[in-house]
Design an enzyme around this catalytic site. Sequence first.
Site, PDB file in Angstrom:
ATOM      1  CG  LEU A  42      -1.928  -1.135   1.311  1.00  0.00           C
ATOM      2  CD1 LEU A  42      -2.692  -1.056   2.632  1.00  0.00           C
ATOM      3  CD2 LEU A  42      -2.901  -1.106   0.136  1.00  0.00           C
ATOM      4  CB  SER A  43       0.196   4.827  -0.584  1.00  0.00           C
ATOM      5  OG  SER A  43      -0.919   4.947   0.266  1.00  0.00           O
ATOM      6  CD  GLU A  44       1.457   6.866   2.752  1.00  0.00           C
ATOM      7  OE1 GLU A  44       2.109   7.749   2.161  1.00  0.00           O
ATOM      8  OE2 GLU A  44       0.262   6.620   2.514  1.00  0.00           O
ATOM      9  CB  THR A  45       2.396  -0.280   6.254  1.00  0.00           C
ATOM     10  OG1 THR A  45       1.960  -0.855   5.013  1.00  0.00           O
ATOM     11  CG2 THR A  45       2.081  -1.237   7.396  1.00  0.00           C
TER      12      THR A  45
ATOM     13  CG  HIS B 266      -4.107   7.789   3.741  1.00  0.00           C
ATOM     14  ND1 HIS B 266      -2.941   7.906   3.031  1.00  0.00           N
ATOM     15  CD2 HIS B 266      -4.380   6.461   3.809  1.00  0.00           C
ATOM     16  CE1 HIS B 266      -2.524   6.703   2.679  1.00  0.00           C
ATOM     17  NE2 HIS B 266      -3.375   5.806   3.136  1.00  0.00           N
TER      18      HIS B 266
END
Length: 276
Positions: free
Chosen positions: A45-48, A77
């Site tokens: 994902l874009s961030e974890t 987000h």
Amino acid sequence: MAHRRFKQVDVFGGSPFKGNPVAVVLDAAGLSDDDLAAMARWTNLSETTFVLPPLDPRADYRVRIFTTLHEMPFAGHPTLGTCHAWLEADGKPKGDDIIQECGVGLVRIRRDAGLLAFVAPPLVRSGPAPVDQVEAIRLALGIASADLLDVQWVDNGAGWLALRLSSRDAVLRVTPDYAQLGKVPVGIFAGHDAEFEVRAFIAGDAMPEDPVTGSLAAGIATWLAKEDLAPDAYIIHQGRILGRDGRIHVCRDSDGLWIGGHAITLIDGMLRPSGA
């Protein structure tokens, strides 16, 4: 490796599956930096994010934010998604608001009419970018010279360079050449009154166009507020090209500039690194 509570939260969506997902690993104490990076690459994902006990006694929790490429000091987000997951996992804030500790320091988050909203952090870099860099980015995005109105750094820890375009249609027409775009995260936006359109590009990331981007929205909102280019309350739309319906609520009041949206948990379970 011990099992960890895990949630995947959809943030800033107008409805489920229409926002930006963030993976949240709760109880992340004891994991090494290599563990965190490997998990972030795996979720793709874009961030974890990884929730840890706070180091600052004023904070309710600490979070570390990883892309598939590197750790980030702040992201929008992931901030709201982590806060939502922490509250849902019986997190109890010390005061009326939630105080998150992350790479840029303490970030204040409030609950308001079903939304979570964070105070936009101050910019660490602002002002114009070098002319040759701007021209290279304009060409990589295929933006006509007449459509480019202004360019400013809006870096609040995430590195954003923002381009203000002539119309929302001009924003939606952009087709990026990621091989030519370079490593600087780039946002484009246009709008007026209470409706703005935003897109965000991060060449080399697992998701090179980010669906809905709170840190970029916060940076753009800071720019708009400084130059009085927007009202005190408006909505930023993002993700239409990707089939999303991102809606970021911006509100300016005596307490600050707030960046808010809905968050909903869509996956809730356990991360089992041992496979058992």
